[in-house]
Write an enzyme that holds these catalytic residues in place. Sequence first.
Site, PDB file in Angstrom:
ATOM      1  N   GLU A   1    -101.822   1.497 -65.822  1.00 13.28           N
ATOM      2  CA  GLU A   1    -103.213   1.922 -65.670  1.00 13.28           C
ATOM      3  C   GLU A   1    -103.525   2.008 -64.197  1.00 13.28           C
ATOM      4  O   GLU A   1    -103.035   1.191 -63.407  1.00 13.28           O
ATOM      5  CB  GLU A   1    -104.160   0.893 -66.311  1.00 13.28           C
ATOM      6  CG  GLU A   1    -104.250   1.012 -67.810  1.00 13.28           C
ATOM      7  CD  GLU A   1    -103.980  -0.302 -68.508  1.00 13.28           C
ATOM      8  OE1 GLU A   1    -103.832  -1.327 -67.808  1.00 13.28           O
ATOM      9  OE2 GLU A   1    -103.880  -0.293 -69.746  1.00 13.28           O
TER      10      GLU A   1
ATOM     11  N   TYR B   1     -97.279   7.760 -58.438  1.00  9.37           N
ATOM     12  CA  TYR B   1     -96.787   7.759 -59.819  1.00  9.37           C
ATOM     13  C   TYR B   1     -96.338   9.162 -60.248  1.00  9.37           C
ATOM     14  O   TYR B   1     -95.330   9.308 -60.942  1.00  9.37           O
ATOM     15  CB  TYR B   1     -97.861   7.221 -60.771  1.00  9.37           C
ATOM     16  CG  TYR B   1     -98.311   5.809 -60.458  1.00  9.37           C
ATOM     17  CD1 TYR B   1     -97.401   4.841 -60.035  1.00  9.37           C
ATOM     18  CD2 TYR B   1     -99.644   5.433 -60.574  1.00  9.37           C
ATOM     19  CE1 TYR B   1     -97.811   3.545 -59.758  1.00  9.37           C
ATOM     20  CE2 TYR B   1    -100.060   4.143 -60.294  1.00  9.37           C
ATOM     21  CZ  TYR B   1     -99.138   3.201 -59.873  1.00  9.37           C
ATOM     22  OH  TYR B   1     -99.555   1.927 -59.587  1.00  9.37           O
TER      23      TYR B   1
HETATM   24  N1  COA Z   1    -102.458   9.404 -49.790  1.00 13.42           N
HETATM   25  C1  COA Z   1    -101.822  10.197 -50.682  1.00 13.42           C
HETATM   26  N2  COA Z   1    -100.619   9.876 -51.238  1.00 13.42           N
HETATM   27  C2  COA Z   1    -100.089   8.688 -50.892  1.00 13.42           C
HETATM   28  C3  COA Z   1    -100.698   7.826 -49.958  1.00 13.42           C
HETATM   29  C4  COA Z   1    -101.928   8.230 -49.395  1.00 13.42           C
HETATM   30  N3  COA Z   1    -102.595   7.461 -48.521  1.00 13.42           N
HETATM   31  N4  COA Z   1     -99.931   6.724 -49.823  1.00 13.42           N
HETATM   32  C5  COA Z   1     -98.866   6.893 -50.625  1.00 13.42           C
HETATM   33  N5  COA Z   1     -98.963   8.073 -51.277  1.00 13.42           N
HETATM   34  C6  COA Z   1     -98.036   8.589 -52.284  1.00 13.42           C
HETATM   35  C7  COA Z   1     -97.353   9.855 -51.829  1.00 13.42           C
HETATM   36  O1  COA Z   1     -96.999  10.601 -52.981  1.00 13.42           O
HETATM   37  C8  COA Z   1     -96.096   9.299 -51.171  1.00 13.42           C
HETATM   38  O2  COA Z   1     -95.061  10.240 -51.118  1.00 13.42           O
HETATM   39  P1  COA Z   1     -94.907  11.164 -49.792  1.00 13.42           P
HETATM   40  O3  COA Z   1     -94.676  10.194 -48.670  1.00 13.42           O
HETATM   41  O4  COA Z   1     -93.739  12.009 -50.135  1.00 13.42           O
HETATM   42  O5  COA Z   1     -96.213  11.886 -49.645  1.00 13.42           O
HETATM   43  C9  COA Z   1     -95.750   8.200 -52.139  1.00 13.42           C
HETATM   44  O6  COA Z   1     -97.005   7.633 -52.513  1.00 13.42           O
HETATM   45  C10 COA Z   1     -94.832   7.134 -51.602  1.00 13.42           C
HETATM   46  O7  COA Z   1     -95.340   6.596 -50.409  1.00 13.42           O
HETATM   47  P2  COA Z   1     -94.917   5.150 -49.893  1.00 13.42           P
HETATM   48  O8  COA Z   1     -94.926   5.164 -48.420  1.00 13.42           O
HETATM   49  O9  COA Z   1     -93.686   4.664 -50.587  1.00 13.42           O
HETATM   50  O10 COA Z   1     -96.185   4.311 -50.457  1.00 13.42           O
HETATM   51  P3  COA Z   1     -96.748   2.941 -49.849  1.00 13.42           P
HETATM   52  O11 COA Z   1     -95.624   2.025 -49.517  1.00 13.42           O
HETATM   53  O12 COA Z   1     -97.725   3.246 -48.795  1.00 13.42           O
HETATM   54  O13 COA Z   1     -97.500   2.306 -51.134  1.00 13.42           O
HETATM   55  C11 COA Z   1     -99.366   2.126 -52.620  1.00 13.42           C
HETATM   56  C12 COA Z   1     -98.352   3.081 -51.957  1.00 13.42           C
HETATM   57  C13 COA Z   1    -100.200   2.924 -53.649  1.00 13.42           C
HETATM   58  C14 COA Z   1     -98.627   1.006 -53.381  1.00 13.42           C
HETATM   59  C15 COA Z   1    -100.252   1.538 -51.487  1.00 13.42           C
HETATM   60  O14 COA Z   1    -101.131   2.550 -51.008  1.00 13.42           O
HETATM   61  C16 COA Z   1    -101.096   0.348 -51.916  1.00 13.42           C
HETATM   62  O15 COA Z   1    -100.652  -0.806 -51.849  1.00 13.42           O
HETATM   63  N6  COA Z   1    -102.338   0.598 -52.373  1.00 13.42           N
HETATM   64  C17 COA Z   1    -103.219  -0.487 -52.774  1.00 13.42           C
HETATM   65  C18 COA Z   1    -102.765  -1.121 -54.076  1.00 13.42           C
HETATM   66  C19 COA Z   1    -102.818  -0.153 -55.226  1.00 13.42           C
HETATM   67  O16 COA Z   1    -103.697   0.683 -55.321  1.00 13.42           O
HETATM   68  N7  COA Z   1    -101.851  -0.309 -56.160  1.00 13.42           N
HETATM   69  C20 COA Z   1    -101.801   0.504 -57.344  1.00 13.42           C
HETATM   70  C21 COA Z   1    -102.600  -0.128 -58.417  1.00 13.42           C
HETATM   71  S1  COA Z   1    -102.556   0.839 -59.933  1.00 13.42           S
END
Ligand code: COA
Length: 165
Positions: A112, A124
């Site tokens: 979710e 995702y």
């Molecule tokens: N905006 C848009 N897409 C994003 C993004 C941003 N700020 N950050 C990550 N992504 C997406 C992109 O698809 C990216 O692929 P790309 O680099 O080819 O564009 C992909 O995620 C992988 O990026 P990555 O660097 O591995 O992600 P991250 O290590 O920064 O972690 C989250 C991504 C979502 C886990 C991080 O933003 C986070 O911790 N958010 C807060 C917690 C959260 O919302 N968890 C999910 C709960 S359901």
Amino acid sequence: MMNDPDRRKMQITRMKMEHIPQIAAIEAETFSEPWSEKGFADTLTMDHVLFYVAVTSGQVTGYCGIYLAADEGELTNIAVATGFRRRNIACQLLDTALPQAFAKGAGRIYLEVRRSNAPAISLYEKYGFSVAGIRKGFYQFPQEDALVMMKESADNDTKDKEKLL
Ligand code: COA
């Protein structure tokens, strides 16, 4: 990217007790209804729960968890510390956790996500999850709908199975 020093020093490992205070700190700064340290610690004794951490130069910088039940998995947690986002850490966590969940018998994995959480939804989708439904008003603080997203094991990239931990 191989020249990125943080990336070179980053490792994905199974969660251990010693990681939990740092995980709970990231959780508390990230979510409005965070899991407690006990919530994470309780999963250590559950063999149907897979938890992985990203450790960068000795510091926990991200984590993810998947619960397995019958032939389904649920991705319950994923977060990366604020200062370490957009460095591929979430991808590396999923590259490890998803193949492991499928290898342990999950036929599909659900999760979710808040409807407004564009970074997570994009992550995702990149991993082949698609929207399977909407749970109206599922989240509180603030109240918001959840998208239910799902990925089938058949969609999984078998090359990732080489990385099983
Ligand atoms: N905006 C848009 N897409 C994003 C993004 C941003 N700020 N950050 C990550 N992504 C997406 C992109 O698809 C990216 O692929 P790309 O680099 O080819 O564009 C992909 O995620 C992988 O990026 P990555 O660097 O591995 O992600 P991250 O290590 O920064 O972690 C989250 C991504 C979502 C886990 C991080 O933003 C986070 O911790 N958010 C807060 C917690 C959260 O919302 N968890 C999910 C709960 S359901």
